[in-house]
Design an enzyme around this catalytic site. Structure first.
Site, PDB file in Angstrom:
ATOM      1  N   LEU A  63       0.826  -1.428   0.259  1.00 54.66           N
ATOM      2  CA  LEU A  63       0.247   0.062   0.246  1.00 54.66           C
ATOM      3  C   LEU A  63       1.124   1.227  -0.343  1.00 54.66           C
ATOM      4  CD1 LEU A  63      -2.859  -0.658   2.537  1.00 54.66           C
ATOM      5  CD2 LEU A  63      -3.396  -1.088   0.197  1.00 54.66           C
ATOM      6  N   ARG A  64       2.058   1.037   0.334  1.00 55.22           N
ATOM      7  CA  ARG A  64       3.061   2.589   0.576  1.00 55.22           C
ATOM      8  C   ARG A  64       3.051   3.466   1.572  1.00 55.22           C
ATOM      9  NH1 ARG A  64       5.601  -1.037  -2.280  1.00 55.22           N
ATOM     10  NH2 ARG A  64       5.599  -1.457  -5.231  1.00 55.22           N
ATOM     11  N   HIS A 108       3.837 -15.691  -3.134  1.00 56.22           N
ATOM     12  CA  HIS A 108       4.471 -15.636  -5.100  1.00 56.22           C
ATOM     13  C   HIS A 108       5.359 -16.811  -5.678  1.00 56.22           C
ATOM     14  CE1 HIS A 108       7.282 -12.713  -3.845  1.00 56.22           C
ATOM     15  NE2 HIS A 108       6.796 -12.634  -4.072  1.00 56.22           N
ATOM     16  N   ASP A 147       0.197 -10.045  -5.183  1.00 56.04           N
ATOM     17  CA  ASP A 147       1.832  -8.853  -4.788  1.00 56.04           C
ATOM     18  C   ASP A 147       1.453  -7.677  -5.464  1.00 56.04           C
ATOM     19  OD1 ASP A 147       3.901  -8.074  -4.297  1.00 56.04           O
ATOM     20  OD2 ASP A 147       4.792  -9.576  -5.508  1.00 56.04           O
TER      21      ASP A 147
HETATM   22  O1  DOR Z   1       7.498  -7.624  -8.034  1.00 51.61           O
HETATM   23  C1  DOR Z   1       7.611  -6.833  -7.170  1.00 51.61           C
HETATM   24  N1  DOR Z   1       7.398  -5.555  -6.394  1.00 51.61           N
HETATM   25  N2  DOR Z   1       8.387  -7.279  -5.976  1.00 51.61           N
HETATM   26  C2  DOR Z   1       8.895  -7.056  -5.140  1.00 51.61           C
HETATM   27  O2  DOR Z   1       9.489  -8.032  -4.023  1.00 51.61           O
HETATM   28  C3  DOR Z   1       8.306  -6.188  -3.995  1.00 51.61           C
HETATM   29  C4  DOR Z   1       7.668  -5.359  -4.857  1.00 51.61           C
HETATM   30  C5  DOR Z   1       7.135  -3.932  -5.113  1.00 51.61           C
HETATM   31  O3  DOR Z   1       7.601  -4.435  -3.324  1.00 51.61           O
HETATM   32  O4  DOR Z   1       7.123  -3.266  -4.985  1.00 51.61           O
END
Ligand code: DOR
Length: 407
Positions: A61-62, A211, A283
């Protein structure tokens, strides 16, 4: 206000679909054969499939830290649009939730802004740096599981200690299995899964593989389950439906683990069909347009909330490879059960966390409709059946297709 969803189709006990008119009051499903009520907010669903809200145990969610990619508000609105009423948020944030104080920074925002249920992961190591353990004991009462997603925990002694703490508190460790020094090759995943399974055998920790993407990893997990280890695994829609053969060198097709060979993709489908994969998770990993513009320098990750249910419905249910019942298990029941989250059910007296999917009319997924703050999806332009037209969380409308009008 009371809501009535006329002309729904729901899953019956015999696995077939049956007609239902669903009424919802005070957040609860009150009837599956509701009568007309002039005072209710009513919709004609025209045969849409009403199922328990999806539960996505792998989301980024950042916020806090990377609000230009996504916020808790934009991310959960996007999840609601995808029919996801509960999700688990990965800890690669700033600050990383590796202590009670850092976790509180995240949960305060969730409490304020989330429109669906959000359960944060605690980090396994301080700053997700893989050097020293996070305050797992302090975090344990407040999280369902721990993860250092985005990178693997490569120090196996440290990982073993983490597993023993997780076991003590009956928590799951969710592993981004990736052995350092092997890039994003299949071997990076395979060697990590192999080593981590050994530790699971030693410690008896509840373990979850995120994943998985290679045939060999699925084979090892299949074997570990046969041997009785407490291991589960998730597959993503992109590893189920896309492979490297047709993937353009574009930022929106770059993620980690990457799209693999056709054979690996088929093995991922087989894992879902035979139960080695317990659940499907997105993911969801938003990144800005600028970051994704150059393939080589682009960060890994693609968004996924809004396309999980349509892609899995279209690719696996509509093609007859899995039943409606198995579909609901993969995207809702199994992840909720495994991570001790509330289970969603379509039945009288249950909490109204549900989604209605239009399974009769296909349409194309467009960049313009995306509710996530980022639009890095490899599925833009793809045609799917099963897009959500209405999502309720605790009986409240958190997403409604603009074409669905009140009657
Ligand atoms: O594709 C990915 N995005 N793999 C990851 O391990 C981290 C994730 C991300 O946080 O962007």
């Amino acid at each position: 206000m009371k809501k009535i969803l006329f002309n729904a189709r729901i899953l019956s006990d015999d696995g077939e679909l049956k007609r239902a008119d669903i009424s919802v009051e005070n957040g609860i499903i009150t009837s599956l054969c509701a009568a007309e009520d002039a005072n209710a907010e009513a919709y004609d669903l025209r045969g849409a499939f009403v199922m328990p809200g999806a539960v996505d145990v792998h989301a980024h969610l950042r916020e806090p830290g990377f609000e230009y990619k996504e916020t808790v508000l934009s991310g959960t609105l996007s999840a609601a649009k995808g029919g996801i009423t509960a999700l688990m948020a990965m800890p690669n944030l700033d600050p990383v939730p590796d202590s009670g104080e850092h976790l509180k920074a995240e949960t305060d925002i969730i409490g304020r802004d989330a429109v669906v249920a959000v359960y944060p992961f605690g980090a396994v190591t301080v700053g997700e740096k893989g050097k020293e353990l996070a305050d797992m004991e302090g975090l344990a009462p407040y999280v369902k599981a721990f993860s250092d997603d985005g990178r693997g925990v490569n120090d196996l002694n440290l990982l073993k200690k983490a597993m023993l703490i997780a076991k003590k508190y009956d928590k799951i460790i969710a592993s981004h299995a990736e052995k350092e020094g092997y890039g994003v090759s299949p071997e990076a995943e395979i060697y990590a899964v192999e080593a981590e399974l050994e530790l699971v055998k030693e410690t008896g920790c509840k373990y979850h593989f995120c994943h998985l993407s290679t045939a060999k990893s699925w084979a090892m997990v299949r074997e570990a389950k046969r041997a009785g280890l407490d291991v589960t695994a998730e597959a993503t829609p992109h590893h189920l439906f896309l492979n490297e053969r047709f993937a353009p060198r574009e930022g929106n097709f770059k993620m980690n683990p990457p799209l693999r060979s056709y054979e690996d993709m088929r093995a991922t489908v087989t894992a879902v069909l035979d139960g080695t994969a317990d659940m499907i998770a997105t993911d969801h990993a938003p990144h800005s347009k600028e970051e994704k513009s150059d393939y080589d320098s682009a960060p890994n990750g693609i968004i996924g909330f809004e396309t999980m249910l349509p892609s899995v419905y279209t690719g696996l249910v509509r093609t007859g490879r899995i039943s409606f019942k198995r579909f609901v298990e993969l995207v809702s029941y199994n992840p909720a059960k495994r991570f001790s989250l509330p289970v969603n059910r379509i039945a009288r007296g249950e909490r109204a966390d549900l989604v209605a999917l239009d399974i009769d009319n296909p349409r194309i997924y467009t960049a313009e409709e995306i509710l996530s703050k980022s639009a890095n999806s490899p599925f833009i332009g793809a045609e799917f059946y099963g897009f959500p037209i209405l999502t309720l969380k605790d009986g409240e409308t958190v997403y409604k297709d603009i074409n669905l009008r009140r009657i």
